[in-house]
Design an enzyme around this catalytic site. Structure first.
Site, PDB file in Angstrom:
ATOM      1  N   GLY A  10       6.434   8.122  -2.082  1.00 36.25           N
ATOM      2  CA  GLY A  10       7.245   8.539  -0.944  1.00 36.25           C
ATOM      3  C   GLY A  10       6.451   9.456  -0.027  1.00 36.25           C
ATOM      4  N   ASP A  37      11.204   5.540 -14.358  1.00 36.08           N
ATOM      5  CA  ASP A  37      12.510   5.477 -13.710  1.00 36.08           C
ATOM      6  C   ASP A  37      13.303   6.705 -14.130  1.00 36.08           C
ATOM      7  OD1 ASP A  37      15.024   4.964 -12.747  1.00 36.08           O
ATOM      8  OD2 ASP A  37      15.209   2.965 -13.639  1.00 36.08           O
ATOM      9  N   ALA A  61      13.789  10.115  -4.954  1.00 37.16           N
ATOM     10  CA  ALA A  61      15.129  10.283  -4.395  1.00 37.16           C
ATOM     11  C   ALA A  61      15.594   8.998  -3.739  1.00 37.16           C
ATOM     12  CB  ALA A  61      15.140  11.411  -3.365  1.00 37.16           C
ATOM     13  N   TYR A 126      24.943  10.659   0.417  1.00 31.05           N
ATOM     14  CA  TYR A 126      23.611  11.230   0.199  1.00 31.05           C
ATOM     15  C   TYR A 126      23.689  12.736  -0.023  1.00 31.05           C
ATOM     16  CZ  TYR A 126      18.933  12.940   1.363  1.00 31.05           C
ATOM     17  OH  TYR A 126      17.725  13.594   1.349  1.00 31.05           O
ATOM     18  N   TRP A 151      14.771  16.895   7.933  1.00 29.98           N
ATOM     19  CA  TRP A 151      14.096  16.059   8.934  1.00 29.98           C
ATOM     20  C   TRP A 151      12.634  15.778   8.558  1.00 29.98           C
ATOM     21  CZ3 TRP A 151      15.716  17.593  14.596  1.00 29.98           C
ATOM     22  CH2 TRP A 151      17.101  17.788  14.648  1.00 29.98           C
TER      23      TRP A 151
END
Length: 283
Positions: A10, A37, A61, A126, A151
């Site tokens: 990510g 996982d 996430a 979320y 952000w």
């Protein structure tokens, strides 16, 4: 110092990989979902049983904010139960846990920068699942440090900055929301902050902290700055949230007060426009 990084592909995980060589005092193991996982309790404990970590940075996430509204089960499994699974394994093996969270836990009518003790009121799946992940992580392992951020963007992965560059290069004008206020966070700055905290190996490692870049802007201001710095000739028109409906509700104001993390760990946080420049240079 041995550090496990989950969700390593990510934005924040990728930035941690990019920074690894600058911290030769640390030994990293980077894992993504195919390797570990975090929603699978037995797999998490089996993994920890065969390794020795001083710190775990949980970058894994479910971040598809709108998709989470219809995929509640998966969002909860990753954001809440995944955090719990890591926390229980970390406690068993005396590993300190960084749990990254979000400004989406704040969704009320406050108009001053949020402090860590302010009331939470998430309005999206979320936000609710990330808040539950915070509670489960801290509730199962006291040596957990929650980092609420906002952000996030990076030179890695998909994000607002890359989307604006792509759309701005193809179109003459764009309508961008001006009534959502916060602060962008360059994922590299967030990654560096966590590594700098680990480097201190503080005696106290627990609780909730805020981290985003300094300054304040709207998405309209953010897009305008991207086009200005990239010299993209695209007109940015301010629009209201109601003119761009999405499945998930976004907070209108989620500016984070960073006084606590700066005072506790002595961090210097860059101004958002300077960090944006640094990211765009890499792109």
């Amino acid at each position: 110092m041995n550090i496990l990084v989950t969700g390593s592909n990510g934005q924040v995980g990728s930035e941690l990989q990019a920074l690894a060589d600058a911290y030769p005092q640390f030994s990293f193991i980077f894992v993504d979902k195919k390797d570990l996982d975090i929603g699978h309790e037995e797999a998490v404990h089996a993994f920890f049983d065969t390794h020795n970590f001083d710190y775990c940075i949980n970058c894994a996430a479910y971040t598809a904010v709108d998709q989470a509204e219809s995929d509640t089960e998966t969002a909860y499994l990753v954001n809440a139960m995944g955090a719990k699974n890591l926390a229980t394994a970390c406690k068993k093996h005396a590993t300190r846990l960084f749990q990254i969270s979000t400004d989406y836990v704040y969704h009320n009518h406050q108009n001053t920068p949020f402090k860590e003790q302010d009331a939470t009121s998430p309005k999206s799946v979320y936000g609710r699942t990330k808040l539950e992940g915070e509670k489960l992580a801290l509730g199962n392992h006291t040596e957990t440090l929650i980092l609420r951020t906002s952000w996030v963007y990076s030179s890695f992965g998909n994000n607002f900055v890359k989307t604006m560059i792509r759309l701005g290069s193809d179109r003459d004008q764009l309508g961008i929301i001006f009534d959502q206020i916060g602060s962008p966070t360059y994922a590299r700055d967030l990654a560096k902050a966590m590594l700098d905290i680990i480097n201190q190996n503080p005696k106290e490692f627990t609780g909730i902290y805020h981290y985003s870049n300094e300054g304040v802007c709207s998405w309209f201001d953010f897009a305008t700055a991207i086009f200005e710095l990239e010299k993209i000739d695209c007109q940015v028109n301010p629009i209201e949230t109601k003119d761009y409906p999405t499945p998930a509700q976004r907070p209108h104001f989620s500016l984070l007060n960073k006084g606590k993390i700066k005072a506790t760990f002595g961090l210097e946080i860059p101004y958002w426009r300077e960090s944006l420049k640094a990211c765009l240079e890499l792109l």
